[in-house]
Design a protein around this motif. Structure first.
Motif, PDB file in Angstrom:
ATOM      1  N   GLU A 225       0.898  -1.116   0.196  1.00 34.98           N
ATOM      2  CA  GLU A 225       0.065   0.065  -0.012  1.00 34.98           C
ATOM      3  C   GLU A 225       0.945   1.280   0.108  1.00 34.98           C
ATOM      4  OE1 GLU A 225      -3.368   0.087  -0.062  1.00 34.98           O
ATOM      5  OE2 GLU A 225      -3.437  -2.036  -0.150  1.00 34.98           O
ATOM      6  N   LYS A 226       0.418   2.386  -0.781  1.00 32.72           N
ATOM      7  CA  LYS A 226       1.300   3.343  -0.628  1.00 32.72           C
ATOM      8  C   LYS A 226       1.681   4.044   0.562  1.00 32.72           C
ATOM      9  CE  LYS A 226      -0.102   6.444  -3.664  1.00 32.72           C
ATOM     10  NZ  LYS A 226      -0.866   7.592  -4.814  1.00 32.72           N
ATOM     11  N   GLN A 227       0.798   4.299   1.538  1.00 27.96           N
ATOM     12  CA  GLN A 227       1.131   4.745   2.715  1.00 27.96           C
ATOM     13  C   GLN A 227       2.020   3.931   3.726  1.00 27.96           C
ATOM     14  OE1 GLN A 227      -1.935   3.964   1.774  1.00 27.96           O
ATOM     15  NE2 GLN A 227      -3.230   2.850   3.076  1.00 27.96           N
ATOM     16  N   GLU A 228       2.202   2.411   3.114  1.00 23.69           N
ATOM     17  CA  GLU A 228       3.048   1.487   3.860  1.00 23.69           C
ATOM     18  C   GLU A 228       4.294   1.505   3.530  1.00 23.69           C
ATOM     19  OE1 GLU A 228       2.125   0.331   6.761  1.00 23.69           O
ATOM     20  OE2 GLU A 228       0.134   1.102   6.525  1.00 23.69           O
ATOM     21  N   LYS A 229       4.763   1.936   2.258  1.00 23.48           N
ATOM     22  CA  LYS A 229       5.985   2.147   1.765  1.00 23.48           C
ATOM     23  C   LYS A 229       7.239   2.518   2.617  1.00 23.48           C
ATOM     24  CE  LYS A 229       5.333   2.663  -3.192  1.00 23.48           C
ATOM     25  NZ  LYS A 229       5.567   3.322  -4.381  1.00 23.48           N
ATOM     26  N   THR A 230       6.968   3.536   3.271  1.00 25.29           N
ATOM     27  CA  THR A 230       8.179   3.794   4.449  1.00 25.29           C
ATOM     28  C   THR A 230       8.277   2.698   5.233  1.00 25.29           C
ATOM     29  OG1 THR A 230       7.577   6.252   3.912  1.00 25.29           O
ATOM     30  CG2 THR A 230       8.965   5.873   5.789  1.00 25.29           C
ATOM     31  N   ALA A 231       7.404   2.403   5.844  1.00 29.49           N
ATOM     32  CA  ALA A 231       7.551   1.506   6.975  1.00 29.49           C
ATOM     33  C   ALA A 231       8.310   0.351   6.399  1.00 29.49           C
ATOM     34  CB  ALA A 231       6.183   0.997   7.553  1.00 29.49           C
ATOM     35  N   LEU A 232       8.020  -0.388   5.160  1.00 27.05           N
ATOM     36  CA  LEU A 232       8.690  -1.265   4.334  1.00 27.05           C
ATOM     37  C   LEU A 232      10.155  -0.995   4.541  1.00 27.05           C
ATOM     38  CD1 LEU A 232       8.412  -4.188   3.230  1.00 27.05           C
ATOM     39  CD2 LEU A 232       7.700  -2.969   1.074  1.00 27.05           C
ATOM     40  N   LEU A 233      10.353   0.077   3.988  1.00 27.59           N
ATOM     41  CA  LEU A 233      11.723   0.445   3.669  1.00 27.59           C
ATOM     42  C   LEU A 233      12.591   0.387   4.921  1.00 27.59           C
ATOM     43  CD1 LEU A 233      13.832   1.707   1.741  1.00 27.59           C
ATOM     44  CD2 LEU A 233      13.062   4.060   2.448  1.00 27.59           C
ATOM     45  N   ILE A 234      11.989   1.070   5.976  1.00 24.96           N
ATOM     46  CA  ILE A 234      12.720   1.101   7.441  1.00 24.96           C
ATOM     47  C   ILE A 234      13.032  -0.505   7.760  1.00 24.96           C
ATOM     48  CG2 ILE A 234      12.400   1.354   9.742  1.00 24.96           C
ATOM     49  CD1 ILE A 234      11.139   4.179   8.908  1.00 24.96           C
ATOM     50  N   SER A 235      11.894  -1.227   7.587  1.00 17.38           N
ATOM     51  CA  SER A 235      12.056  -2.622   7.930  1.00 17.38           C
ATOM     52  C   SER A 235      13.122  -3.512   7.047  1.00 17.38           C
ATOM     53  CB  SER A 235      10.743  -3.334   7.684  1.00 17.38           C
ATOM     54  OG  SER A 235      10.699  -4.899   8.058  1.00 17.38           O
ATOM     55  N   LEU A 236      13.164  -3.158   5.755  1.00 20.30           N
ATOM     56  CA  LEU A 236      14.353  -3.881   5.006  1.00 20.30           C
ATOM     57  C   LEU A 236      15.567  -3.257   5.335  1.00 20.30           C
ATOM     58  CD1 LEU A 236      12.337  -3.885   1.591  1.00 20.30           C
ATOM     59  CD2 LEU A 236      12.999  -5.822   3.124  1.00 20.30           C
ATOM     60  N   LEU A 237      15.754  -2.227   5.637  1.00 19.34           N
ATOM     61  CA  LEU A 237      16.989  -1.345   5.948  1.00 19.34           C
ATOM     62  C   LEU A 237      17.560  -2.096   7.469  1.00 19.34           C
ATOM     63  CD1 LEU A 237      16.611   2.016   4.576  1.00 19.34           C
ATOM     64  CD2 LEU A 237      17.945   0.186   3.445  1.00 19.34           C
ATOM     65  N   HIS A 238      16.688  -2.268   8.359  1.00 17.84           N
ATOM     66  CA  HIS A 238      16.865  -2.841   9.857  1.00 17.84           C
ATOM     67  C   HIS A 238      17.499  -4.193   9.493  1.00 17.84           C
ATOM     68  CE1 HIS A 238      16.490   0.488  12.363  1.00 17.84           C
ATOM     69  NE2 HIS A 238      15.282   0.656  12.134  1.00 17.84           N
ATOM     70  N   ASN A 257      11.273  13.864   2.729  1.00 18.07           N
ATOM     71  CA  ASN A 257      10.411  13.271   3.618  1.00 18.07           C
ATOM     72  C   ASN A 257      10.816  11.973   4.164  1.00 18.07           C
ATOM     73  OD1 ASN A 257       7.954  13.307   5.214  1.00 18.07           O
ATOM     74  ND2 ASN A 257       6.985  12.107   3.650  1.00 18.07           N
ATOM     75  N   ILE A 258      11.453  11.158   3.092  1.00 15.89           N
ATOM     76  CA  ILE A 258      11.733   9.722   3.379  1.00 15.89           C
ATOM     77  C   ILE A 258      13.181   9.818   4.275  1.00 15.89           C
ATOM     78  CG2 ILE A 258      12.819   7.658   2.368  1.00 15.89           C
ATOM     79  CD1 ILE A 258      11.365   8.336  -0.164  1.00 15.89           C
ATOM     80  N   VAL A 259      13.941  10.831   3.860  1.00  9.91           N
ATOM     81  CA  VAL A 259      15.104  10.875   4.732  1.00  9.91           C
ATOM     82  C   VAL A 259      14.752  11.380   6.182  1.00  9.91           C
ATOM     83  CG1 VAL A 259      17.213  12.340   5.302  1.00  9.91           C
ATOM     84  CG2 VAL A 259      16.632  11.437   2.801  1.00  9.91           C
ATOM     85  N   ILE A 267      18.429   5.441  11.022  1.00 14.38           N
ATOM     86  CA  ILE A 267      19.358   5.111   9.922  1.00 14.38           C
ATOM     87  C   ILE A 267      19.903   6.368   9.249  1.00 14.38           C
ATOM     88  CG2 ILE A 267      19.116   4.012   7.448  1.00 14.38           C
ATOM     89  CD1 ILE A 267      16.568   2.526   8.538  1.00 14.38           C
ATOM     90  N   LYS A 268      21.237   6.192   8.966  1.00 12.76           N
ATOM     91  CA  LYS A 268      22.041   7.548   8.566  1.00 12.76           C
ATOM     92  C   LYS A 268      21.627   7.607   7.111  1.00 12.76           C
ATOM     93  CE  LYS A 268      25.642   7.541  11.568  1.00 12.76           C
ATOM     94  NZ  LYS A 268      27.385   7.303  11.998  1.00 12.76           N
ATOM     95  N   SER A 269      21.027   8.745   6.754  1.00  7.78           N
ATOM     96  CA  SER A 269      20.462   9.024   5.231  1.00  7.78           C
ATOM     97  C   SER A 269      20.738  10.584   5.065  1.00  7.78           C
ATOM     98  CB  SER A 269      19.122   8.752   5.229  1.00  7.78           C
ATOM     99  OG  SER A 269      18.731   7.484   5.875  1.00  7.78           O
ATOM    100  N   GLN A 270      20.762  10.791   3.507  1.00  6.85           N
ATOM    101  CA  GLN A 270      20.813  11.991   3.129  1.00  6.85           C
ATOM    102  C   GLN A 270      20.051  12.049   1.637  1.00  6.85           C
ATOM    103  OE1 GLN A 270      25.197  12.877   3.753  1.00  6.85           O
ATOM    104  NE2 GLN A 270      24.282  14.815   4.148  1.00  6.85           N
ATOM    105  N   VAL A 295      22.154   5.546   3.578  1.00  9.86           N
ATOM    106  CA  VAL A 295      21.491   5.307   2.458  1.00  9.86           C
ATOM    107  C   VAL A 295      21.238   6.879   1.863  1.00  9.86           C
ATOM    108  CG1 VAL A 295      18.807   5.441   2.088  1.00  9.86           C
ATOM    109  CG2 VAL A 295      19.915   3.811   3.911  1.00  9.86           C
ATOM    110  N   MET A 296      21.169   6.779   0.485  1.00 11.07           N
ATOM    111  CA  MET A 296      21.126   8.044  -0.122  1.00 11.07           C
ATOM    112  C   MET A 296      19.791   8.042  -1.093  1.00 11.07           C
ATOM    113  SD  MET A 296      22.709  10.898  -1.591  1.00 11.07           S
ATOM    114  CE  MET A 296      24.259  10.835  -1.296  1.00 11.07           C
ATOM    115  N   VAL A 297      19.106   8.820  -0.696  1.00 12.31           N
ATOM    116  CA  VAL A 297      17.503   9.077  -1.483  1.00 12.31           C
ATOM    117  C   VAL A 297      17.736  10.083  -2.572  1.00 12.31           C
ATOM    118  CG1 VAL A 297      15.402   9.615  -1.182  1.00 12.31           C
ATOM    119  CG2 VAL A 297      16.658   8.434   0.800  1.00 12.31           C
ATOM    120  N   ALA A 298      17.433   9.732  -3.588  1.00 17.27           N
ATOM    121  CA  ALA A 298      17.564  10.335  -4.990  1.00 17.27           C
ATOM    122  C   ALA A 298      16.721  10.432  -6.021  1.00 17.27           C
ATOM    123  CB  ALA A 298      18.786  10.104  -5.572  1.00 17.27           C
TER     124      ALA A 298
END
Length: 369
Positions: A225-238, A257-259, A267-270, A295-298
Motif C-alpha cells: 500500500e502507498k502509505q506503507e512504503k516507508t515502513a517497509l523501507l525502514i524494516s528492510l534496511l534494519h 520526507n523519506i530521509v 538510519i543514516k540518510s541524506q 542511504v542516499m535518497v535521490a
C-alpha cells in the motif's frame, strides 16, 4: 567527449560543472551540436536519456548570444504534463543561472494570475502545457509572434493524452520562420504527419533505448500500500546489512520526507536532488561514497552524479513512469562484475508502469517472499 567539445559557451559550462556533470549523454552528444547550428531536429528518445538538456542548453545559448533581446517570448517548449513542465523548468534554472536568460512555466490546475504576472514581467523561454497555453492565448494574455525556437516534447505522449487537436490548433499561431525541435519516444502515423508539416530538412537524432538488464542483478518486487512504503523501507534496511543503499524517489519533496523518517528510525540518510545547493550535494555524495551515510535518497536527475562501482542495493521506492528509467536505475548496481540487488515497491497506482517495465525487459520481476 566532454561538454567543452560540444562548443557550449562558458557561462553554461560553468553551470554544467556546478551540477557535477562532466560527460554528455548520447542524445546530448548528438543533438546539441546540430541544435547550435540552428537546424530543425527530429529526436527519438525517452525521458531519462538526458534529452531535456539536449534542447535546453542550445536554447539558452542561442538566446544569451543574441545581441538584442526580443521584447517577447523567444522560445516555446510544449510538453504534455505539469510534472514534465516543472522538470524542464528545473533544468532551465540549472543551466541558465549565469546567463541572464529569463524563463517561466505555465500549466493548468492552478490559478492563472501568478502565471500572467510572470508573463507581463517578461521572459525569454516559456515552458507550457497545451491547455493553459491556448487558454491564455484566447484571453489575449499571451503573444506568440516573437517565437524563434519551438520545442515539441514527448509528442507521442501528447497523442496518447488527446492533445493532438490542441497542437494542430497551436501550430498556425507560431511564426513560420523558426527553429523547431520535436522529440518523441515512438513515431506513430499521426506524429509522422506532424513532423512532415513542421520540420524542414531535420537532422534525425536518436538513442537506442536500453532494453536488457544486467544479468547479475537480482530483481525483486514488493506489492505494498502507498502509505506503507516507508515502513517497509525502514524494516528492510534494519533487516539487511548492505552498507550502501541508493533509494529512488519520484519527487524532491518525497525524497526529503523519506530521509526525515529514516533518520528518525536511526538510519543514516541524506537526500540529493535539484533543490540542494552544489556544495550540499557534493558533501552528501562524499559521505555516501565514504560510508558515513548508509542511504542516499535521490531523484532520477540528481542521481546522474552518483557513480559508485560497488553499490550492492538499489531500491525503487516509486516505480518510474518510463520503463527505460527503471533499467538505468537498477544498472547502478551489479557493476564491474559485482552482484547486485534491486528491490521495487509497487502500489496499485503503479501496476501499469510495472507492466510496461516487464514488457520492455522481457522478464517478470520475481515477487519477494
Amino acid at each position: 567527449m566532454t561538454f567543452q567539445d560540444l562548443k557550449i559557451v562558458e557561462p553554461i559550462l560553468q553551470a554544467v560543472s556546478e551540477k557535477g556533470y562532466t560527460e554528455p549523454t548520447p542524445i546530448q552528444e548528438k543533438a546539441i551540436p546540430v541544435a547550435l547550428q540552428g537546424r530543425d531536429i527530429l529526436g527519438c528518445a525517452q525521458t531519462g536519456t538526458g534529452k531535456t538538456a539536449a534542447f535546453a542548453i542550445p536554447l539558452i545559448q542561442h538566446i544569451s548570444q543574441t545581441s538584442q533581446k526580443s521584447r517577447g517570448i523567444s522560445a516555446l517548449i510544449l510538453t504534455p504534463t505539469r510534472e514534465l513542465a516543472l522538470q524542464i523548468e528545473e533544468c532551465l534554472t540549472d543551466y541558465a543561472r549565469h546567463t541572464g536568460v529569463r524563463h517561466g512555466v505555465i500549466f493548468g490546475g492552478v490559478g492563472q494570475q501568478p502565471q500572467v504576472d510572470m508573463l507581463r514581467r517578461g521572459i525569454d523561454i516559456l515552458v507550457a502545457t497545451p491547455g493553459r497555453l491556448l487558454d491564455l492565448k484566447a484571453q489575449g494574455l499571451l503573444r506568440l509572434d516573437s517565437i524563434r525556437y519551438f520545442v515539441l516534447d514527448e509528442a507521442d505522449r501528447m497523442l496518447d493524452m488527446g492533445f493532438i487537436h490542441d497542437i494542430k490548433k497551436l501550430l498556425p499561431m507560431l511564426p513560420k520562420q523558426k527553429q523547431t525541435m520535436l522529440f518523441s519516444a515512438t513515431m506513430p502515423q499521426e506524429i509522422q504527419e506532424i513532423t512532415r508539416k513542421i520540420l524542414h530538412n531535420p537532422a534525425r537524432v536518436e538513442v537506442t533505448p536500453v532494453s536488457s538488464t544486467v544479468d547479475t542483478i537480482d530483481q525483486r518486487l514488493y506489492f505494498v500500500e502507498k502509505q506503507e512504503k516507508t515502513a517497509l523501507l525502514i524494516s528492510l534496511l534494519h533487516e539487511r546489512d548492505e552498507r550502501s543503499v541508493l533509494v529512488f524517489s519520484r519527487t524532491k519533496h518525497r525524497a526529503d520526507n523519506i530521509v526525515r523518517k529514516l533518520v528518525k528510525a536511526g538510519i543514516k540518510s541524506q537526500a540529493i536532488h535539484g533543490n540542494k545547493s552544489q556544495s550540499v550535494r557534493q558533501s552528501a555524495l562524499g559521505n555516501f561514497k565514504t560510508g558515513k551515510t548508509r542511504v542516499m535518497v535521490a531523484t532520477d536527475i540528481a542521481a546522474r552524479g552518483i557513480d559508485i562501482n560497488e553499490l550492492p542495493l538499489v531500491i525503487n521506492y516509486d516505480i518510474p513512469d518510463v520503463p527505460e528509467t527503471y533499467v538505468h536505475r537498477i544498472g547502478r548496481t551489479g557493476r564491474a562484475g559485482n552482484e547486485g540487488l534491486a528491490l521495487s515497491f509497487c502500489c496499485d497506482d503503479e501496476r501499469k508502469q510495472l507492466k510496461d517495465i516487464q514488457k520492455l525487459t522481457g522478464k517478470r520481476i520475481r515477487v519477494a517472499q
